[in-house]
Write a protein that holds these residues in place. Structure first.
Motif, mmCIF file in Angstrom:
data_model
loop_
_atom_site.group_PDB
_atom_site.id
_atom_site.type_symbol
_atom_site.label_atom_id
_atom_site.label_comp_id
_atom_site.label_asym_id
_atom_site.label_seq_id
_atom_site.Cartn_x
_atom_site.Cartn_y
_atom_site.Cartn_z
ATOM 1 N N PHE A 45 15.357 6.159 -82.551
ATOM 2 C CA PHE A 45 14.073 5.466 -82.640
ATOM 3 C C PHE A 45 13.855 4.531 -81.457
ATOM 4 O O PHE A 45 14.810 4.030 -80.844
ATOM 5 N N VAL A 121 15.552 0.731 -91.200
ATOM 6 C CA VAL A 121 15.424 1.992 -90.464
ATOM 7 C C VAL A 121 15.622 3.193 -91.375
ATOM 8 O O VAL A 121 14.802 4.104 -91.412
ATOM 9 N N VAL A 126 12.775 5.906 -89.658
ATOM 10 C CA VAL A 126 13.254 7.200 -89.172
ATOM 11 C C VAL A 126 13.004 8.229 -90.270
ATOM 12 O O VAL A 126 13.390 8.002 -91.426
ATOM 13 N N SER A 149 10.070 7.721 -83.729
ATOM 14 C CA SER A 149 11.420 8.138 -84.106
ATOM 15 C C SER A 149 11.507 9.640 -84.320
ATOM 16 O O SER A 149 10.497 10.315 -84.527
#
Length: 466
Positions: A45, A121, A126, A149
Motif C-alpha cells: 500500500f 490496514v 488493503v 493498495s
C-alpha cells in the motif's frame, strides 16, 4: 498519535478492470520455483496526501485507465489461478480482470495508526483477493488523501515482480513508456537433464508430506492467530550503520567480504527475539533470509542479464540457520553475523538455484515448502524469516499527484515462523522502515531491549518524509 477509535472503511464501488486489448486465452505454467510457494497473498500500500488539483474521482479514473493498459504487458495479473490435472496450480491467462475497489475511510491520513497495521490496514486499506490473481483498492480519506493498495497471489509473483508492476503502472499513468517490460519466459527456469542438486537443498526444503503432521495441516486455532501481530517501525540510518560496525567488529575484511547491512541487521534481530528469555536451556532459534536468485543466475553472462532482470515470477530461496538460544544471547553480534553469513552463502550461487529447480522437478507433483516456513515455531523455540525489501521503489510510485508520504508491504503470512521485511524510508536518507509479523512476546522483547533502534511508526515521522 494513534487513531483513538476503530477505523471504518466503507466500500462504495467494485468493478472489474481487464486489459485494454484482447488477450488470447492460454495456459501459463508456474515455474518450479513458483511451486515452492504456499497459497498465500501479499499486500502492498501507498499513502498520498491531498492534492488540490485533482478530485478522488479523477484520480481513480486515471488509475483504472492506466491499469487496463498495464495489464496488456502484465497479463498474468489479469488471469486466474486454477488447478491442473496433476493437482498443481497453473495460470489461466483469460483476461478475467482485476477486482478494483473504491472505498472511503472515516479518518485523516495523519490519524492512521500505521504502527499497528492489524487494526488499520488488514482487511480495510488493503483488499482481500477473492477471484483473480490481483486485487486493487483506492481509499479516500477524510482529509482528501488517498491510499492505493494491491493484494496479489504470492505463487504468481515475488516482491521483485510486484515492484516492477507498480512502477510500470505509475509510469503509464503519467503517459510514460514502461521502463522494464516483464518477461514470462519460463524456459529460463527449466530443469536440467539429468537433474542434479547439492544435498544442502534437502536441509532447506521438504515435501509437505514429509514434515506435516495432521495437526500441522489443520487451520491455526484462534488463540494462535491472536498471538501473531504485525507492527511497523522505523530505524534511523545511524543505528543501521552502528549495527553493521558491530557486526564487523575486530575483523579485517576487504570491501567484498564485510558483513552487509542486511547481515548485520539480521544478526541483531536474531539476538533480540531471544533477548528476554530467562532460562533458554537447550532451546534453539531459527533464522532464515530470503535470497533473490536473479543476479545469481546471471553469473557473469551478460546475454542473460536483461532476460533475468525482467523475469516475472518467483526466483527465491530461503536458506536458514539454527542456533542455541543460549549462544545467541551470550555471543557477540559479530559472532552471530558470522553465523548469518555462513548459512546465507550456501544460496548465493547459480548452482544453488539450478539445483533447487532440479530438486522440485524430481518431486513433482508432490508439493514442497521451505522447512523454516513450516517450522513448528513457538515462544520457546522461535523461528523468523527476513526478506529484504530494500529495493522497494516507494519514491518511484508517482501516479501524477506526487510521491507517496509512506508505503509498505503488508504480509501476515500465516506461517508458524515470523516474518520481517526492511524497506527504504520515503525520506531517502538511509532510514529503514521495518514491517514485522511476530509473536506478541517477541515484539515485547524487541520494544523493551531495542527501543533505541526500533521506533514505532508515527504520523510525525511520516509527515517529515517530504
Amino acid at each position: 498519535m494513534p487513531l483513538k477509535r476503530e477505523l471504518e472503511v466503507k466500500v462504495s464501488k467494485t468493478e472489474v478492470v481487464a486489459a485494454a486489448l484482447p488477450i488470447q486465452e492460454h495456459w501459463l505454467p508456474l515455474s518450479n520455483l513458483d511451486l515452492l510457494l504456499p497459497p498465500v497473498d501479499v499486500g502492498i500500500f501507498f499513502c498520498y496526501r491531498k492534492t488540490k488539483e485533482l478530485s478522488f474521482e479523477t484520480m481513480v479514473g486515471a488509475l483504472k485507465k492506466s491499469l487496463a493498459q498495464c495489464l496488456i504487458a502484465y497479463y498474468a495479473f489479469s488471469g486466474q489461478l486454477v488447478t491442473n490435472t496433476s493437482g498443481e496450480p497453473e495460470l489461466l491467462c483469460n483476461n478475467r480482470g482485476v477486482d478494483f475497489v473504491e472505498a472511503f475511510g472515516d479518518a485523516e491520513l495523519m490519524d492512521l495508526d500505521l504502527y499497528n497495521p492489524d487494526e488499520t490496514v488488514e482487511g480495510k486499506l488493503v483488499p482481500e483477493r477473492k477471484h483473480g490473481v490481483l486485487a486493487v483498492q483506492a481509499t479516500q480519506l477524510k482529509c482528501g488523501g488517498m491510499v492505493v493498495s494491491c493484494t496479489f497471489a504470492h505463487q504468481v509473483a515475488d516482491a521483485y515482480s510486484a515492484n516492477m508492476f507498480v512502477v510500470s503502472w505509475a509510469e503509464i499513468t503519467q503517459s510514460r513508456p514502461i521502463s522494464q517490460p516483464p518477461s514470462f519466459r519460463r524456459s529460463l527456469l527449466l530443469p536440467r537433464r539429468p537433474t542434479a542438486y547439492h544435498l544442502s537443498v534437502d536441509s532447506m526444503y521438504a515435501t509437505i508430506s514429509a514434515f506435516a503432521s495432521p495437526e500441522d495441516q489443520e487451520p491455526a486455532a484462534e488463540d494462535d492467530k491472536r498471538t501473531a501481530l504485525s507492527r511497523i517501525y522505523y530505524v534511523k540510518a545511524d543505528q543501521i550503520d552502528k549495527i553493521q560496525a558491530l557486526a564487523n567488529d575486530e575483523k579485517c575484511f576487504g570491501k567484498r567480504n564485510r558483513r552487509t547491512k542486511l547481515e548485520g541487521f539480521s544478526a541483531f534481530l536474531w539476538k533480540m527475539i531471544v533477548s528476554g528469555k530467562v532460562s533458554a536451556g537447550d532451546g534453539y532459534c531459527k533464522l532464515g533470509i530470503v535470497v533473490d536468485g536473479r543476479k545469481r543466475l546471471i553469473d557473469g553472462e551478460e546475454s542473460q542479464e536483461k532476460l533475468i532482470a525482467s523475469y516475472f515470477g518467483n526466483v527465491l530461496s530461503i536458506p536458514y540457520g539454527e542456533k542455541k538460544i543460549k549462544e545467541l544471547k551470550e555471543k557477540s553480534l559479530s559472532w552471530v553475523a558470522d553465523e548469518v553469513h555462513s548459512f546465507l552463502k550456501s544460496a548465493l550461487s547459480k548452482e544453488h538455484f539450478l539445483g533447487l529447480i532440479d530438486w522440485v522437478e524430481e518431486r513433482r507433483p508432490h508439493p514442497a515448502l521451505s522447512r523454516i516456513y513450516a517450522a513448528r515455531a513457538t515462544e520457546e523455540e522461535p523461528a523468523v524469516v527476513v526478506s529484504s525489501g530494500l529495493h522497494f521503489p516507494v519514491r518511484k510510485i508517482d501516479f501524477g499527484w506526487g510521491t507517496p508520504l509512506f508505503g509498505s508491504y503488508h504480509f501476515p503470512w500465516g506461517g508458524k515462523s515470523g516474518y520481517v521485511m526492511p524497506m527504504p524510508s520515503p525520506k531517502g536518507n538511509g532510514d529503514w522502515i521495518i514491517y514485522m509479523h511476530l509473536l506478541e512476546e517477541q515484539l515485547k522483547m524487541i520494544e523493551t531491549n531495542a527501543a533505541h533502534v526500533f521506533i514505532p511508526l508515527s504520523s510525525d515521522y511520516i509527515y517529515s518524509c517530504t
